[in-house]
Scaffold this active site. Structure first.
Site, short mmCIF file in Angstrom:
data_model
loop_
_atom_site.label_atom_id
_atom_site.label_comp_id
_atom_site.label_asym_id
_atom_site.label_seq_id
_atom_site.Cartn_x
_atom_site.Cartn_y
_atom_site.Cartn_z
N MET A 94 44.46 37.32 30.31
CA MET A 94 43.19 37.15 29.61
C MET A 94 42.31 36.04 30.18
O MET A 94 41.46 35.49 29.46
CB MET A 94 43.48 36.88 28.12
CG MET A 94 44.21 38.01 27.42
SD MET A 94 43.37 39.61 27.57
CE MET A 94 41.91 39.29 26.56
N ARG A 95 42.46 35.73 31.44
CA ARG A 95 41.57 34.74 32.05
C ARG A 95 40.82 35.36 33.23
O ARG A 95 41.37 36.18 33.97
CB ARG A 95 42.36 33.52 32.53
CG ARG A 95 42.87 32.66 31.38
CD ARG A 95 43.35 31.31 31.87
NE ARG A 95 43.72 30.45 30.75
CZ ARG A 95 42.88 29.69 30.07
NH1 ARG A 95 41.61 29.70 30.41
NH2 ARG A 95 43.30 28.95 29.06
N ILE A 96 39.56 34.94 33.36
CA ILE A 96 38.76 35.37 34.51
C ILE A 96 39.23 34.60 35.74
O ILE A 96 39.32 33.36 35.72
CB ILE A 96 37.26 35.10 34.27
CG1 ILE A 96 36.78 35.82 33.01
CG2 ILE A 96 36.45 35.54 35.49
CD1 ILE A 96 36.91 37.32 33.07
N HIS A 113 42.43 48.62 32.18
CA HIS A 113 41.38 48.33 31.19
C HIS A 113 41.36 49.44 30.15
O HIS A 113 41.42 50.62 30.50
CB HIS A 113 40.02 48.25 31.88
CG HIS A 113 38.90 47.93 30.95
ND1 HIS A 113 38.74 46.68 30.38
CD2 HIS A 113 37.89 48.70 30.46
CE1 HIS A 113 37.68 46.69 29.60
NE2 HIS A 113 37.15 47.90 29.62
N GLU A 147 33.62 40.88 40.08
CA GLU A 147 32.91 41.26 38.87
C GLU A 147 33.91 41.81 37.86
O GLU A 147 34.74 42.66 38.19
CB GLU A 147 31.85 42.32 39.18
CG GLU A 147 30.74 41.84 40.10
CD GLU A 147 29.90 40.75 39.47
OE1 GLU A 147 29.69 40.80 38.24
OE2 GLU A 147 29.46 39.84 40.20
#
Length: 237
Positions: A94-96, A113, A147
Site C-alpha cells: 500500500m505504498r507508492i 489491481h 504512474e
C-alpha cells in the site's frame, strides 16, 4: 531439460491473500516461479505469519525506520538483491514506490489491481464501480510503472455485477478471481510469455490462438454457484 524457476519476492502490507495464492501455486514444482521471500512495510501484517508457516523467508522494512521514501525503497531494493530476486510481485502493498526504484525493476515488477484497468484506478474501486452502474467488473495484473495503476496490462479477469450487490459482496467476488488470475499472470511473466517492451506488454510463444486467449483473459466459470436468470439477464445484451 527443466527450466530454472524464477526467484520471486512478494511485497505486502496486510493480510496477504494474493500472496497466499502465489505461494500455493508455486508449491507445485512445475510452476515457473518460486516464492523465495516476502517483504512487508508493516510488522503486524497478517501475511507475514502465513508466509513463515509455509517456510518462506520474511523481512519487515518499516517506513518509520527510514528518513525518506527514497531511503525506504533503497532498503527494499537491498533486500531484493539479497534474495536474488528476478521478479517482484506486489500483493496489497500500500505504498507508492519511488521513480528510481520502479525504473530499476521495471519489466520485472508486477501488481494486481481490483478493477478492469484503465477504469477505476486507485482506491475504493468496488464502490466506485457500483456508483457508475457498470455491469462487468473485475481485476487486472499489470507491469508496474511510475504512474499509479497505469502499467501495461498482462492479464484480466471479469466478474458480473449482480442485482443487489454492495461493495463488500462485489469485492469478495472479485477477490476470488484475483486468486486465480495472479498466479496465471506470474506464470506468464516467469516463462517469458509476457514481457514489457517499449511501454507495452508483448505476449509470445503461445502454441495456438486458443492457448493465447485463455491465458490472458478470464471469465467466471460458472458465474454463480447456482443459476439465477434475473442476475444473468442483467449482464446479457
Amino acid at each position: 531439460m527443466s527450466t530454472q524457476r524464477k526467484r520471486t519476492v512478494v511485497l505486502i502490507s496486510g493480510r496477504g491473500s494474493n500472496m497466499t495464492a502465489l505461494i500455493a501455486a508455486a508449491s507445485d514444482p512445475a510452476f515457473p516461479a518460486e516464492i523465495v521471500g516476502v517483504i512487508s512495510d508493516k510488522a503486524d501484517a497478517a501475511g507475514l505469519g502465513i508466509a513463515k508457516a509455509r517456510g518462506i523467508a520474511t523481512q519487515v522494512i518499516s517506513r518509520a525506520d527510514h528518513g525518506s521514501k527514497q531511503a525506504h525503497d533503497a532498503a527494499i531494493d537491498a533486500a531484493l538483491v539479497a534474495f536474488k530476486a528476478e521478479i517482484v510481485a506486489l500483493a496489497g502493498y500500500m505504498r507508492i514506490l519511488t521513480p528510481g526504484f520502479v525504473q530499476k525493476w521495471q519489466g520485472r515488477m508486477i501488481n494486481i489491481h481490483p478493477a478492469l484497468l484503465p477504469a477505476f484506478k486507485g482506491l475504493d474501486t468496488h464502490a466506485r464501480a457500483l456508483a457508475a452502474g457498470i455491469r462487468i467488473h473485475g481485476c487486472t495484473v499489470h507491469f508496474v510503472t511510475s504512474e499509479m495503476d497505469d502499467g501495461p496490462i498482462i492479464a484480466q479477469a471479469a466478474v458480473p455485477v449482480m442485482v443487489g450487490d454492495n461493495a463488500d459482496a462485489l469485492a469478495a467476488r472479485v477477490l476470488k478471481t484475483e486468486h486465480r488470475l495472479y498466479p496465471l499472470a506470474l506464470g506468464l511473466v516467469a516463462e517469458g510469455k509476457a514481457r514489457m517492451e517499449a511501454g507495452r506488454t508483448v505476449l509470445a510463444h503461445f502454441a495456438d490462438d486458443a492457448d493465447n486467449s485463455t491465458s490472458v483473459v478470464m471469465a467466471p466459470d460458472p458465474l454463480r454457484e447456482e443459476t439465477d436468470l434475473e442476475h444473468l439477464a442483467r449482464i446479457t445484451p
